[in-house]
Scaffold this motif. Structure first.
Motif, short mmCIF file in Angstrom:
data_model
loop_
_atom_site.label_atom_id
_atom_site.label_comp_id
_atom_site.label_asym_id
_atom_site.label_seq_id
_atom_site.Cartn_x
_atom_site.Cartn_y
_atom_site.Cartn_z
N LEU A 49 0.84 -1.19 0.00
CA LEU A 49 0.00 0.00 0.00
C LEU A 49 0.88 1.25 0.00
O LEU A 49 1.93 1.28 0.64
CB LEU A 49 -0.88 0.02 1.25
N SER A 50 0.43 2.27 -0.68
CA SER A 50 1.15 3.54 -0.70
C SER A 50 0.73 4.37 0.50
O SER A 50 -0.39 4.89 0.55
CB SER A 50 0.87 4.30 -1.99
N LEU A 51 1.63 4.51 1.46
CA LEU A 51 1.35 5.36 2.62
C LEU A 51 1.24 6.82 2.18
O LEU A 51 0.46 7.58 2.75
CB LEU A 51 2.45 5.20 3.68
N THR A 52 1.99 7.18 1.17
CA THR A 52 1.94 8.56 0.66
C THR A 52 0.57 8.86 0.08
O THR A 52 -0.02 9.91 0.38
CB THR A 52 3.04 8.77 -0.39
N ASP A 53 0.03 7.95 -0.72
CA ASP A 53 -1.32 8.15 -1.27
C ASP A 53 -2.36 8.18 -0.15
O ASP A 53 -3.32 8.95 -0.21
CB ASP A 53 -1.68 7.03 -2.25
N MET A 54 -2.17 7.35 0.86
CA MET A 54 -3.11 7.34 1.98
C MET A 54 -3.09 8.69 2.69
O MET A 54 -4.15 9.24 3.02
CB MET A 54 -2.76 6.21 2.95
N TRP A 55 -1.91 9.21 2.93
CA TRP A 55 -1.78 10.50 3.62
C TRP A 55 -2.47 11.60 2.80
O TRP A 55 -3.21 12.41 3.34
CB TRP A 55 -0.29 10.81 3.83
N SER A 114 9.15 0.19 1.65
CA SER A 114 10.07 0.66 0.62
C SER A 114 9.74 2.11 0.29
O SER A 114 8.60 2.54 0.43
CB SER A 114 10.01 -0.22 -0.63
N THR A 115 10.75 2.82 -0.11
CA THR A 115 10.58 4.23 -0.47
C THR A 115 11.18 4.44 -1.84
O THR A 115 12.27 3.95 -2.13
CB THR A 115 11.28 5.14 0.56
N ARG A 116 10.44 5.15 -2.67
CA ARG A 116 10.92 5.51 -4.01
C ARG A 116 10.87 7.01 -4.16
O ARG A 116 9.91 7.65 -3.74
CB ARG A 116 10.05 4.88 -5.10
N ARG A 117 11.87 7.56 -4.77
CA ARG A 117 11.90 9.00 -5.05
C ARG A 117 11.43 9.25 -6.47
O ARG A 117 11.39 8.35 -7.28
CB ARG A 117 13.32 9.54 -4.88
N GLY A 118 11.06 10.48 -6.75
CA GLY A 118 10.68 10.85 -8.10
C GLY A 118 9.18 11.05 -8.27
O GLY A 118 8.42 11.05 -7.30
N ASN A 119 8.77 11.21 -9.53
CA ASN A 119 7.36 11.51 -9.84
C ASN A 119 6.40 10.45 -9.32
O ASN A 119 5.32 10.77 -8.87
CB ASN A 119 7.18 11.68 -11.35
N ASN A 120 6.73 9.20 -9.44
CA ASN A 120 5.86 8.13 -8.96
C ASN A 120 6.37 7.56 -7.65
O ASN A 120 6.09 6.42 -7.32
CB ASN A 120 5.75 7.02 -10.02
N GLY A 121 7.09 8.37 -6.93
CA GLY A 121 7.68 7.92 -5.68
C GLY A 121 6.70 7.93 -4.53
O GLY A 121 5.54 8.29 -4.67
N GLY A 122 7.20 7.53 -3.40
CA GLY A 122 6.39 7.51 -2.19
C GLY A 122 6.90 6.46 -1.24
O GLY A 122 7.90 5.79 -1.49
N THR A 123 6.18 6.30 -0.16
CA THR A 123 6.50 5.27 0.83
C THR A 123 5.45 4.18 0.71
O THR A 123 4.26 4.47 0.77
CB THR A 123 6.50 5.87 2.25
N PHE A 124 5.90 2.96 0.55
CA PHE A 124 5.01 1.82 0.35
C PHE A 124 5.24 0.82 1.47
O PHE A 124 6.37 0.66 1.95
CB PHE A 124 5.29 1.17 -1.01
N ALA A 125 4.16 0.16 1.90
CA ALA A 125 4.28 -0.74 3.04
C ALA A 125 3.37 -1.96 2.90
O ALA A 125 2.37 -1.93 2.19
CB ALA A 125 3.93 0.02 4.32
N HIS A 126 3.74 -2.99 3.63
CA HIS A 126 2.93 -4.20 3.78
C HIS A 126 1.53 -3.76 4.21
O HIS A 126 1.37 -2.77 4.94
CB HIS A 126 3.60 -5.07 4.85
#
Length: 143
Positions: A2-8, A46-58
């Motif tokens: 799940l994208s924690l960034t999208d959730m936030w 996991s964390t990805r930088r950039g346009n499609n980046g974010g913090t992703f989690a179990h």
């Protein structure tokens, strides 16, 4: 995952509730450790930088983060994960009703007035915000 960034972003919470802030808390670290022990061999964060980046989690970590964001958002996330495991907020957006569940802001002046900023600086062109919290934010901005 799940994208924690999208959730936030979907929850419309302030900068102080960004995923990075939550991940620094001792209680969060303890929970992640338990998830890691229980789910050996799986990717947990996991964390990805950039346009499609974010913090992703179990998914279990994602639901814990949803609880941290707000009770209403936590309840909604529980339903989505139960019904559609493995999908992101973007994929489940059709479950929302614009105006009731979320609002799309695309007026730069209002976005600036409400204090939304991009992580890399500047004002975003569009903001999707939790509808019930949008009215609170508007009231606070006009005080």
């Amino acid at each position: 995952m799940l994208s924690l960034t999208d959730m936030w972003k979907a929850a419309g919470e302030p900068e102080t509730k960004r995923p990075a802030e939550w991940l620094r808390q001792d209680s969060t670290k303890d929970f992640i450790e338990i998830v890691m022990v229980s789910n050996v061999g799986q990717n947990h964060i996991s964390t990805r930088r950039g346009n499609n980046g974010g913090t992703f989690a179990h998914w279990q970590i994602g639901l814990a983060y949803a609880k941290y964001l707000s009770p209403e958002f936590h309840m909604w996330c529980n339903e989505v994960v139960r019904e559609r495991p493995g999908r992101t907020f973007r994929e489940n957006r059709e479950r929302f009703v614009e105006g009731e569940d979320f609002a799309t802001l695309n007026q730069p002046d209002e976005i600036r007035t409400l204090g939304f900023t991009r992580p890399q600086g500047g004002t975003p062109a569009t903001v999707i915000h939790h509808a019930s919290r949008l009215s609170e934010a508007r009231e606070a901005a006009h005080r």
